[in-house]
Design a protein around this motif. Structure first.
Motif, PDB file in Angstrom:
ATOM      1  N   ARG A 150       0.823  -1.222   0.000  1.00  0.00           N
ATOM      2  CA  ARG A 150       0.000   0.000   0.000  1.00  0.00           C
ATOM      3  C   ARG A 150       0.852   1.265   0.000  1.00  0.00           C
ATOM      4  NH1 ARG A 150      -4.117  -1.990  -2.144  1.00  0.00           N
ATOM      5  NH2 ARG A 150      -5.057   0.072  -1.862  1.00  0.00           N
ATOM      6  N   LYS A 151       2.123   1.131   0.326  1.00  0.00           N
ATOM      7  CA  LYS A 151       3.114   2.218   0.264  1.00  0.00           C
ATOM      8  C   LYS A 151       2.641   3.496   0.975  1.00  0.00           C
ATOM      9  CE  LYS A 151       4.864   0.398  -4.105  1.00  0.00           C
ATOM     10  NZ  LYS A 151       5.843  -0.464  -3.413  1.00  0.00           N
ATOM     11  N   PRO A 152       2.342   3.401   2.261  1.00  0.00           N
ATOM     12  CA  PRO A 152       1.870   4.581   2.998  1.00  0.00           C
ATOM     13  C   PRO A 152       2.981   5.589   3.243  1.00  0.00           C
ATOM     14  CG  PRO A 152       2.195   2.759   4.505  1.00  0.00           C
ATOM     15  CD  PRO A 152       2.397   2.196   3.127  1.00  0.00           C
ATOM     16  N   ALA A 153       2.607   6.854   3.255  1.00  0.00           N
ATOM     17  CA  ALA A 153       3.520   7.902   3.699  1.00  0.00           C
ATOM     18  C   ALA A 153       3.498   8.003   5.213  1.00  0.00           C
ATOM     19  CB  ALA A 153       3.134   9.239   3.083  1.00  0.00           C
ATOM     20  N   ARG A 154       2.350   7.610   5.810  1.00  0.00           N
ATOM     21  CA  ARG A 154       2.202   7.577   7.255  1.00  0.00           C
ATOM     22  C   ARG A 154       1.413   6.329   7.628  1.00  0.00           C
ATOM     23  NH1 ARG A 154      -1.190  12.505   8.287  1.00  0.00           N
ATOM     24  NH2 ARG A 154      -1.567  12.287   6.031  1.00  0.00           N
ATOM     25  N   LEU A 155       1.744   5.763   8.796  1.00  0.00           N
ATOM     26  CA  LEU A 155       1.106   4.536   9.270  1.00  0.00           C
ATOM     27  C   LEU A 155       0.841   4.685  10.763  1.00  0.00           C
ATOM     28  CD1 LEU A 155       0.559   1.356   8.530  1.00  0.00           C
ATOM     29  CD2 LEU A 155       2.708   1.027   9.770  1.00  0.00           C
ATOM     30  N   VAL A 156      -0.378   4.346  11.183  1.00  0.00           N
ATOM     31  CA  VAL A 156      -0.742   4.433  12.598  1.00  0.00           C
ATOM     32  C   VAL A 156      -1.429   3.135  13.017  1.00  0.00           C
ATOM     33  CG1 VAL A 156      -1.982   5.711  14.386  1.00  0.00           C
ATOM     34  CG2 VAL A 156      -1.119   6.927  12.362  1.00  0.00           C
ATOM     35  N   ALA A 157      -0.909   2.507  14.062  1.00  0.00           N
ATOM     36  CA  ALA A 157      -1.563   1.344  14.665  1.00  0.00           C
ATOM     37  C   ALA A 157      -2.547   1.861  15.714  1.00  0.00           C
ATOM     38  CB  ALA A 157      -0.527   0.425  15.302  1.00  0.00           C
ATOM     39  N   CYS A 158      -3.835   1.725  15.439  1.00  0.00           N
ATOM     40  CA  CYS A 158      -4.871   2.250  16.325  1.00  0.00           C
ATOM     41  C   CYS A 158      -5.264   1.174  17.343  1.00  0.00           C
ATOM     42  CB  CYS A 158      -6.079   2.696  15.516  1.00  0.00           C
ATOM     43  SG  CYS A 158      -5.663   3.987  14.296  1.00  0.00           S
ATOM     44  N   LEU A 159      -5.355   1.580  18.607  1.00  0.00           N
ATOM     45  CA  LEU A 159      -5.532   0.634  19.718  1.00  0.00           C
ATOM     46  C   LEU A 159      -6.830   0.893  20.469  1.00  0.00           C
ATOM     47  CD1 LEU A 159      -1.917   0.932  21.207  1.00  0.00           C
ATOM     48  CD2 LEU A 159      -2.725  -0.737  19.513  1.00  0.00           C
ATOM     49  N   ASP A 160      -7.332  -0.165  21.118  1.00  0.00           N
ATOM     50  CA  ASP A 160      -8.471  -0.034  22.030  1.00  0.00           C
ATOM     51  C   ASP A 160      -7.959   0.402  23.399  1.00  0.00           C
ATOM     52  OD1 ASP A 160     -10.556  -0.968  20.313  1.00  0.00           O
ATOM     53  OD2 ASP A 160      -9.946  -3.028  20.691  1.00  0.00           O
ATOM     54  N   ALA A 161      -8.313   1.602  23.838  1.00  0.00           N
ATOM     55  CA  ALA A 161      -8.070   1.961  25.235  1.00  0.00           C
ATOM     56  C   ALA A 161      -9.170   1.371  26.106  1.00  0.00           C
ATOM     57  CB  ALA A 161      -8.009   3.478  25.399  1.00  0.00           C
ATOM     58  N   ASP A 162     -10.352   1.176  25.519  1.00  0.00           N
ATOM     59  CA  ASP A 162     -11.484   0.556  26.208  1.00  0.00           C
ATOM     60  C   ASP A 162     -12.252  -0.230  25.158  1.00  0.00           C
ATOM     61  OD1 ASP A 162     -13.775  -0.137  27.597  1.00  0.00           O
ATOM     62  OD2 ASP A 162     -13.933   1.785  28.629  1.00  0.00           O
ATOM     63  N   TRP A 163     -12.240  -1.547  25.272  1.00  0.00           N
ATOM     64  CA  TRP A 163     -12.868  -2.383  24.249  1.00  0.00           C
ATOM     65  C   TRP A 163     -14.394  -2.344  24.312  1.00  0.00           C
ATOM     66  CZ3 TRP A 163     -15.864  -6.924  24.907  1.00  0.00           C
ATOM     67  CH2 TRP A 163     -16.056  -7.296  26.235  1.00  0.00           C
ATOM     68  N   ARG A 164     -14.937  -1.916  25.472  1.00  0.00           N
ATOM     69  CA  ARG A 164     -16.394  -1.878  25.678  1.00  0.00           C
ATOM     70  C   ARG A 164     -16.724  -0.597  26.441  1.00  0.00           C
ATOM     71  NH1 ARG A 164     -20.104  -4.768  29.612  1.00  0.00           N
ATOM     72  NH2 ARG A 164     -22.045  -5.161  28.473  1.00  0.00           N
ATOM     73  N   PRO A 165     -16.698   0.545  25.766  1.00  0.00           N
ATOM     74  CA  PRO A 165     -16.826   1.836  26.452  1.00  0.00           C
ATOM     75  C   PRO A 165     -18.129   1.993  27.215  1.00  0.00           C
ATOM     76  CG  PRO A 165     -16.005   2.144  24.225  1.00  0.00           C
ATOM     77  CD  PRO A 165     -16.443   0.715  24.325  1.00  0.00           C
ATOM     78  N   GLU A 166     -18.027   2.671  28.354  1.00  0.00           N
ATOM     79  CA  GLU A 166     -19.178   2.849  29.238  1.00  0.00           C
ATOM     80  C   GLU A 166     -20.325   3.553  28.531  1.00  0.00           C
ATOM     81  OE1 GLU A 166     -22.033   4.431  31.825  1.00  0.00           O
ATOM     82  OE2 GLU A 166     -20.617   5.685  30.700  1.00  0.00           O
ATOM     83  N   PHE A 167     -20.013   4.527  27.672  1.00  0.00           N
ATOM     84  CA  PHE A 167     -21.104   5.269  27.044  1.00  0.00           C
ATOM     85  C   PHE A 167     -21.905   4.385  26.091  1.00  0.00           C
ATOM     86  CE2 PHE A 167     -17.860   5.824  23.768  1.00  0.00           C
ATOM     87  CZ  PHE A 167     -18.566   5.875  22.578  1.00  0.00           C
TER      88      PHE A 167
END
Length: 307
Positions: A50-67
């Protein structure tokens, strides 16, 4: 077209790697490292192809958010292993691999982003929504993120890997329109998902309304809100059975959009550098590779990051 910003739905990808590869892949201490190897190998493929110029690994800080739980208590309830700790049921041999994955990302300097009280989907939704310079590609095995696709101000595509990287599908507005008969932009997919529901996420949907009917209704009225308003007004274009189902599920319909739609305004916490290629502490990466017996997958990833 400029090189894309690539957003990794990290948990989705390493879960899939865990189930795709055998647990016989182990570290010297006997711990399985199949998820680590698979995840590393997939990121290497993503960068190479995919040859990205930028790459971000997005993470779960809360897998089941309270809201989301407050809105729909059944949200992901079937996956809860420890109700007191709101802990997700995760295979015992995957849990110890996650810190190794995070250590490897850190050693490579790969950017991570998370937001307290939110899922990775919300981080992805926010970063995609606010990107105004480059095209965005979301790498995921989760169809929920189809709601992020768009054409302007920059194109957003989902690279869907639900059947593996070799069968990856690039999904944009045209593909959404062709597959589901939905309007090609924005929240139409999320609106359809509210009606259809998703048992895997504990979302019941509306009884008697499947995916095809949901898509037809959203397309006819343009949005969930317009459809509900028409039903409430007794519009004859809304079938009586549908109006009755909406009345029966009024509370669900009032709350479900907050659960299904990804956030687009969360405050992200960052580590690492999204820009590629770049120099990396090779010795540290190789030390992790050898400590955990991660093999050629890490070699390929190191080469890809360095360009």
């Amino acid at each position: 077209m400029s090189s894309p910003l690539v957003l990794l739905d990290s948990a989705s990808l390493y879960f899939r790697s865990f189930f795709a590869l055998p647990e016989s892949m182990t570290a010297p201490n006997g711990m399985p490292v199949n998820a680590v190897r698979g995840f590393a190998g997939m990121i290497a493929q993503v960068i190479t192809e995919r040859k990205p110029a930028r790459l971000v690994a997005c993470l779960d800080a809360d897998w089941r958010p309270e809201f989301r739980v407050a809105a729909i208590p059944s949200y992901k309830a079937q996956r809860v292993a420890d109700p007191a700790a709101n802990a997700e049921e995760v295979p015992d041999t995957l849990t110890p691999q996650v810190p190794v994955i995070l250590d490897l990302l850190d050693a490579l300097g790969i950017a991570t982003a998370q937001a307290q009280g939110y899922e990775a989907d919300d981080v992805i939704g926010t970063l995609a929504h606010h990107e105004s310079q480059a095209p965005v590609e979301v790498i995921t095995g989760d169809r929920d993120l189809f709601q992020c696709v768009r054409e302007t101000p920059t194109p957003v595509r989902v690279v869907y890997v639900g059947r593996g990287w070799s069968k990856a599908e690039v999904v944009g507005p045209d593909e959404i329109a062709a597959k589901y008969g939905l309007p090609a932009e924005g929240l139409a997919y999320a609106d359809m998902a509210v009606l259809r529901g998703d048992p895997s996420d504990g979302l019941p949907g509306i009884a008697g309304i499947g995916e095809k009917t949901a898509a037809k209704l959203i397309t006819k009225f343009g949005s969930l809100r317009a459809l509900l308003d028409a039903a409430a007004a007794g519009d004859k274009e809304v079938p009586p059975k549908v109006r009755a189902a909406f009345e029966h599920s009024a509370e669900y319909l009032a709350n479900a959009p907050r659960v299904v739609r990804v956030a687009t305004d969360v405050e992200c916490e960052w580590t690492g550098d999204p820009v590629l290629p770049r120099e990396v502490d090779t010795a540290r990466v190789e030390a992790l590779r050898d400590e955990w017996n991660l093999g050629s997958a890490v070699d390929r990833l190191l080469k890809a990051v360095q360009g």
